[in-house]
Design a protein around this motif. Structure first.
Motif, PDB file in Angstrom:
ATOM      1  N   UNK A  83      42.448  25.199  29.525  1.00 45.78           N
ATOM      2  CA  UNK A  83      43.054  25.493  30.834  1.00 45.78           C
ATOM      3  C   UNK A  83      44.510  25.923  30.746  1.00 45.78           C
ATOM      4  N   UNK A  84      45.081  25.907  29.555  1.00 39.82           N
ATOM      5  CA  UNK A  84      46.503  26.205  29.428  1.00 39.82           C
ATOM      6  C   UNK A  84      46.851  27.610  29.905  1.00 39.82           C
ATOM      7  N   UNK A  85      45.972  28.580  29.638  1.00 37.74           N
ATOM      8  CA  UNK A  85      46.293  29.979  29.939  1.00 37.74           C
ATOM      9  C   UNK A  85      45.662  30.476  31.233  1.00 37.74           C
ATOM     10  N   UNK A  86      45.141  29.559  32.054  1.00 39.16           N
ATOM     11  CA  UNK A  86      44.612  29.941  33.350  1.00 39.16           C
ATOM     12  C   UNK A  86      45.754  30.008  34.356  1.00 39.16           C
ATOM     13  N   UNK A  87      45.702  30.992  35.248  1.00 33.76           N
ATOM     14  CA  UNK A  87      46.774  31.156  36.237  1.00 33.76           C
ATOM     15  C   UNK A  87      46.580  30.245  37.434  1.00 33.76           C
ATOM     16  N   UNK A  88      45.345  29.981  37.791  1.00 30.38           N
ATOM     17  CA  UNK A  88      45.094  29.160  38.974  1.00 30.38           C
ATOM     18  C   UNK A  88      43.717  29.453  39.531  1.00 30.38           C
ATOM     19  N   UNK A  89      43.143  28.502  40.261  1.00 34.55           N
ATOM     20  CA  UNK A  89      41.805  28.693  40.813  1.00 34.55           C
ATOM     21  C   UNK A  89      41.838  29.405  42.152  1.00 34.55           C
ATOM     22  N   UNK A  90      40.737  29.971  42.489  1.00 35.38           N
ATOM     23  CA  UNK A  90      40.582  30.499  43.832  1.00 35.38           C
ATOM     24  C   UNK A  90      41.406  31.729  44.152  1.00 35.38           C
ATOM     25  N   UNK A  91      41.845  32.449  43.150  1.00 29.48           N
ATOM     26  CA  UNK A  91      42.663  33.626  43.428  1.00 29.48           C
ATOM     27  C   UNK A  91      41.834  34.792  43.922  1.00 29.48           C
ATOM     28  N   UNK A  92      42.508  35.807  44.392  1.00 32.69           N
ATOM     29  CA  UNK A  92      41.810  36.976  44.878  1.00 32.69           C
ATOM     30  C   UNK A  92      41.721  38.039  43.807  1.00 32.69           C
ATOM     31  N   UNK A  93      41.379  39.230  44.242  1.00 34.44           N
ATOM     32  CA  UNK A  93      41.232  40.374  43.355  1.00 34.44           C
ATOM     33  C   UNK A  93      42.607  40.999  43.126  1.00 34.44           C
ATOM     34  N   UNK A  94      43.054  40.993  41.859  1.00 36.32           N
ATOM     35  CA  UNK A  94      44.386  41.506  41.558  1.00 36.32           C
ATOM     36  C   UNK A  94      44.488  42.998  41.849  1.00 36.32           C
ATOM     37  N   UNK A  95      43.410  43.763  41.561  1.00 35.94           N
ATOM     38  CA  UNK A  95      43.453  45.203  41.827  1.00 35.94           C
ATOM     39  C   UNK A  95      43.533  45.482  43.327  1.00 35.94           C
ATOM     40  N   UNK A  96      42.792  44.707  44.103  1.00 40.51           N
ATOM     41  CA  UNK A  96      42.888  44.858  45.554  1.00 40.51           C
ATOM     42  C   UNK A  96      44.274  44.459  46.041  1.00 40.51           C
ATOM     43  N   UNK A  97      44.858  43.453  45.384  1.00 39.17           N
ATOM     44  CA  UNK A  97      46.204  43.026  45.747  1.00 39.17           C
ATOM     45  C   UNK A  97      47.232  44.100  45.484  1.00 39.17           C
ATOM     46  N   UNK A  98      47.048  44.858  44.408  1.00 42.89           N
ATOM     47  CA  UNK A  98      47.981  45.945  44.104  1.00 42.89           C
ATOM     48  C   UNK A  98      47.988  46.992  45.213  1.00 42.89           C
ATOM     49  N   UNK A 132      47.856  46.458  48.234  1.00 46.55           N
ATOM     50  CA  UNK A 132      48.647  45.966  49.369  1.00 46.55           C
ATOM     51  C   UNK A 132      50.137  45.899  49.042  1.00 46.55           C
ATOM     52  N   UNK A 133      50.525  46.349  47.858  1.00 44.67           N
ATOM     53  CA  UNK A 133      51.922  46.233  47.447  1.00 44.67           C
ATOM     54  C   UNK A 133      52.884  46.937  48.409  1.00 44.67           C
ATOM     55  N   UNK A 134      52.589  48.177  48.874  1.00 39.82           N
ATOM     56  CA  UNK A 134      53.515  48.798  49.843  1.00 39.82           C
ATOM     57  C   UNK A 134      53.691  47.961  51.107  1.00 39.82           C
ATOM     58  N   UNK A 135      52.600  47.367  51.580  1.00 41.08           N
ATOM     59  CA  UNK A 135      52.699  46.532  52.782  1.00 41.08           C
ATOM     60  C   UNK A 135      53.556  45.298  52.515  1.00 41.08           C
TER      61      UNK A 135
END
Length: 419
Positions: free
Chosen positions: A245-260, A262-265
């Protein structure tokens, strides 16, 4: 810039933080605050803090969670230290966030003083930082207060590098390294301190890389305060969480590509919070303000400064792009470093606009006024929502206590029962 101007900027920002804290101070437990009570109190005395549980968090996952891959012992220590000082469930318990935000505003003003030349730019950037609606959640919600603490530690580390650049003091480098370590022990987002340190160093604020062709010893002396704290944190995290679990960012995250996408918003939202108000006029005002700022930065600001600050803001936004609450001010704790980046851009834009005078000064001043107005209105909206959430928490408090009474390991309280 005179010391009087810097003092005025810092005092204005800190004063606004304290006034907002008193106005919007929602006294009471809500959301994950309910979880802290059974986790941090003594089994023998529910009204007493369990320092044993606080100490154990240094060698276990955060709050003994078996699912969330977090190692945040300084967060737990900050909870415990403040509760031990003022008491569990007292009114003073909820003053921690506003006080930390006031401290962050002071540190922000001290860093910004090195980025801009004109007092008006320093004051405006500090005020924008102080009243930004992103501050509402982490500053007014006790469970999110460590986010503000890690920002304070990170800005303190940058200030230590500024002193090191001025004096070549070895103690300043050690202080910067120690504050960086404490920031990542508080929250994973404390690693953004390194990004701010390196990028601000590129425009002459704080950390300075060795010149080309410098001997390895020079590079080692320059890099160890950035590398060693992160390496030590990694080792501590490894022993607490284990390799899986050391290199996990966190549970329950969303889609990083979809998040990108929304970057302008997100950028517009940070730079001109009028966008959060919704509706066509708010959207038009926000876009006009951001376009005015962009035009001034591109046309009149030093190219390196504008490029570095824009890059810094984008990088500060990236950790939250896949976060399920990272797109609006309802989950704004994940955007807290980006508030500093947005405020630095406004300070730099106003500094450049005032140097160029009309029409550049008029454009950036108008954009800043629109953005500050949007900040105040969005902040008021978030405060109202905070008090509504607190009212719901109070109505269902007895049921929440009953449901959490037998919890042996923490779970995320993402919603409370219906009132």
């Amino acid at each position: 810039m005179t010391a009087r101007a810097a003092t005025l900027a810092a005092a204005t920002g800190v004063g606004l933080c304290l006034l907002l804290g008193l106005w919007a101070w929602p006294v009471g437990l809500r959301a994950d605050d309910w979880l802290l009570r059974p986790l941090l109190t003594s089994p023998d005395d529910p009204a007493a803090l369990s320092w044993r549980l606080v100490a154990e968090d240094w060698v276990t996952p955060w709050l003994a969670s078996e699912t969330w891959p977090y190692y945040r012992p300084l967060s737990t220590l900050s909870y415990g230290a403040w509760i031990g000082l003022v008491g569990l469930g007292t009114d003073a318990m909820f003053l921690l966030g506003p006080l930390l935000w006031a401290a962050a505003t002071l540190l922000f003003a001290l860093v910004t003083r090195r980025l801009v030349r004109r007092p008006a730019a320093l004051v405006a950037g500090t005020v924008f930082f102080a009243v930004h609606p992103v501050a509402v959640e982490p500053a007014q919600w006790f469970s999110a207060s460590p986010e503000v603490l890690q920002l304070c530690l990170g800005l303190g580390s940058v200030l230590a590098w500024i002193r090191h650049r001025d004096t070549a003091s070895r103690a300043s480098a050690v202080t910067a390294a120690l504050l960086l370590l404490l920031a990542v022990l508080c929250r994973e987002s404390g690693a953004l301190t390194v990004v701010a340190t390196v990028l601000l160093g590129a425009v002459g604020v704080g950390w300075r890389p060795p010149p080309r062709g410098a001997p390895p010893a020079r590079w080692l002396a320059c890099l160890w305060p950035l590398v060693v704290p992160l390496a030590l944190y990694g080792l501590l995290r490894l022993q607490a969480l284990g390799p899986a679990r050391t290199f996990l960012a966190g549970p329950g995250g969303g889609d990083a590509l979809a998040g990108l996408a929304t970057l302008p918003e997100r950028l517009t939202l940070l730079l001109s919070p009028a966008l959060a108000l919704g509706g066509g006029p708010a959207l038009a005002a926000a876009l006009a303000a951001v376009l005015a700022l962009t035009a001034v930065l591109v046309a009149r600001a030093p190219r390196r400064l504008a490029a570095v600050l824009a890059l810094l803001l984008v990088v500060q936004l990236l950790p939250g792009i896949a976060h399920p609450v990272g797109l609006d001010f309802g989950g704004s704790r994940v955007l807290i470093w980006a508030v500093a980046g947005a405020s630095w851009l406004w300070a730099a834009g106003l500094d450049a606009g005032l140097a160029a005078r009309a029409p550049w000064a008029a454009a950036v001043v108008l954009g800043l006024v629109v953005s500050l107005g949007g900040s105040v209105l969005a902040l008021a909206d978030r405060v109202s929502a905070t008090h509504e959430a607190l009212a719901i928490s109070r109505r269902v408090g007895a049921e929440a206590d009953r449901r959490l009474a037998d919890v042996a390991a923490p779970v995320a309280v993402v919603a409370l029962p219906e009132a």
